[in-house]
Design a protein around this motif. Structure first.
Motif, PDB file in Angstrom:
ATOM      1  N   THR A   1      -0.363   0.124 -14.413  1.00  0.00           N
ATOM      2  CA  THR A   1      -1.545   0.966 -14.247  1.00  0.00           C
ATOM      3  C   THR A   1      -2.667   0.571 -15.203  1.00  0.00           C
ATOM      4  O   THR A   1      -3.787   1.065 -15.064  1.00  0.00           O
ATOM      5  CB  THR A   1      -1.197   2.455 -14.465  1.00  0.00           C
TER       6      THR A   1
ATOM      7  N   LYS B   1      -9.298  -2.550  -0.719  1.00  0.00           N
ATOM      8  CA  LYS B   1     -10.196  -2.790   0.415  1.00  0.00           C
ATOM      9  C   LYS B   1     -11.541  -3.341  -0.050  1.00  0.00           C
ATOM     10  O   LYS B   1     -12.061  -4.302   0.524  1.00  0.00           O
ATOM     11  CB  LYS B   1     -10.389  -1.497   1.212  1.00  0.00           C
TER      12      LYS B   1
ATOM     13  N   THR C   1      -6.140   1.461  -6.862  1.00  0.00           N
ATOM     14  CA  THR C   1      -6.361   2.317  -5.696  1.00  0.00           C
ATOM     15  C   THR C   1      -6.459   1.483  -4.418  1.00  0.00           C
ATOM     16  O   THR C   1      -6.848   0.312  -4.450  1.00  0.00           O
ATOM     17  CB  THR C   1      -7.655   3.140  -5.839  1.00  0.00           C
ATOM     18  N   LEU C   2      -6.104   2.115  -3.300  1.00  0.00           N
ATOM     19  CA  LEU C   2      -6.274   1.459  -1.999  1.00  0.00           C
ATOM     20  C   LEU C   2      -7.737   1.131  -1.746  1.00  0.00           C
ATOM     21  O   LEU C   2      -8.058   0.101  -1.156  1.00  0.00           O
ATOM     22  CB  LEU C   2      -5.766   2.373  -0.880  1.00  0.00           C
ATOM     23  N   GLU C   3      -8.611   2.011  -2.199  1.00  0.00           N
ATOM     24  CA  GLU C   3     -10.045   1.772  -2.043  1.00  0.00           C
ATOM     25  C   GLU C   3     -10.448   0.471  -2.737  1.00  0.00           C
ATOM     26  O   GLU C   3     -11.217  -0.325  -2.191  1.00  0.00           O
ATOM     27  CB  GLU C   3     -10.839   2.947  -2.613  1.00  0.00           C
TER      28      GLU C   3
ATOM     29  N   PRO D   1       0.810  -1.215   0.000  1.00  0.00           N
ATOM     30  CA  PRO D   1       0.000   0.000   0.000  1.00  0.00           C
ATOM     31  C   PRO D   1       0.845   1.268   0.000  1.00  0.00           C
ATOM     32  O   PRO D   1       1.937   1.302   0.558  1.00  0.00           O
ATOM     33  CB  PRO D   1      -0.806  -0.115   1.296  1.00  0.00           C
TER      34      PRO D   1
ATOM     35  N   GLU E   1      -0.091   5.829  -0.199  1.00  0.00           N
ATOM     36  CA  GLU E   1      -1.067   6.734   0.395  1.00  0.00           C
ATOM     37  C   GLU E   1      -2.435   6.633  -0.265  1.00  0.00           C
ATOM     38  O   GLU E   1      -3.456   6.689   0.410  1.00  0.00           O
ATOM     39  CB  GLU E   1      -0.552   8.168   0.344  1.00  0.00           C
ATOM     40  N   VAL E   2      -2.459   6.496  -1.594  1.00  0.00           N
ATOM     41  CA  VAL E   2      -3.717   6.430  -2.333  1.00  0.00           C
ATOM     42  C   VAL E   2      -3.778   5.174  -3.201  1.00  0.00           C
ATOM     43  O   VAL E   2      -4.834   4.593  -3.380  1.00  0.00           O
ATOM     44  CB  VAL E   2      -3.884   7.683  -3.228  1.00  0.00           C
ATOM     45  N   MET E   3      -2.640   4.762  -3.721  1.00  0.00           N
ATOM     46  CA  MET E   3      -2.556   3.612  -4.616  1.00  0.00           C
ATOM     47  C   MET E   3      -1.810   2.473  -3.929  1.00  0.00           C
ATOM     48  O   MET E   3      -1.120   2.685  -2.935  1.00  0.00           O
ATOM     49  CB  MET E   3      -1.813   3.986  -5.904  1.00  0.00           C
TER      50      MET E   3
END
Length: 139
Positions: free
Chosen positions: A132, A45, A40-42, A18, A20-22
């Motif tokens: 990406t 999750k 993305t981290l989102e 992980p 911060e965002v990606m």
């Protein structure tokens, strides 16, 4: 769900790093190759991704570049060696099917590029995919 994406490669997550965002997600494909996805981290999750998770790596055919050998000095993380299985030439574009260990990839490249690379069934190639441009899906 049915998708128009030709490239759907089964694999298993081996690591999630992980940021911060990606995050980068390492996937061991069914054929034994390693693939990196930057998502993305989102998404990590939401999908519940962790080492051992079964996934499908999804890549649009227009995002699969081809080279006639391994490429050094490039930021593209994913380089999958294979063999051209088929070349279909159109007026401006070509569709190239590439057999890689345990799977088949489809690449959409220009007709000119296919000619310059002299692609034909049996030709060795390396499929290049930016991390990406790799999406992940769970069952």
């Amino acid at each position: 769900m049915s998708l128009s994406l030709r490239n759907q490669l089964p694999g298993t997550v081996t690591a999630v790093t992980p940021g911060e965002v990606m995050a980068t997600v390492k996937v061991r494909l069914a054929g034994g190759q390693d693939l990196t996805a930057a998502i993305t981290l989102e998404a990590v999750k939401d999908l519940g991704l962790a080492a051992g998770s079964a996934v499908r790596a999804l890549v649009k055919s227009t995002e699969v570049a081809l080279a006639t050998g391994q490429v050094a000095g490039v930021s593209i993380r994913n380089q999958l060696p294979g063999t051209v299985a088929d070349v279909a030439l159109g007026g401006a574009m070509a569709t190239v099917k590439v057999s890689v260990a345990g799977a088949e990839l489809t690449s959409a490249i220009t007709r000119e590029a296919a000619a310059d690379l002299r692609l034909a069934p049996g030709s060795p190639v390396v499929a290049l995919i930016k991390s990406t441009e790799v999406s992940l899906a769970t069952a």
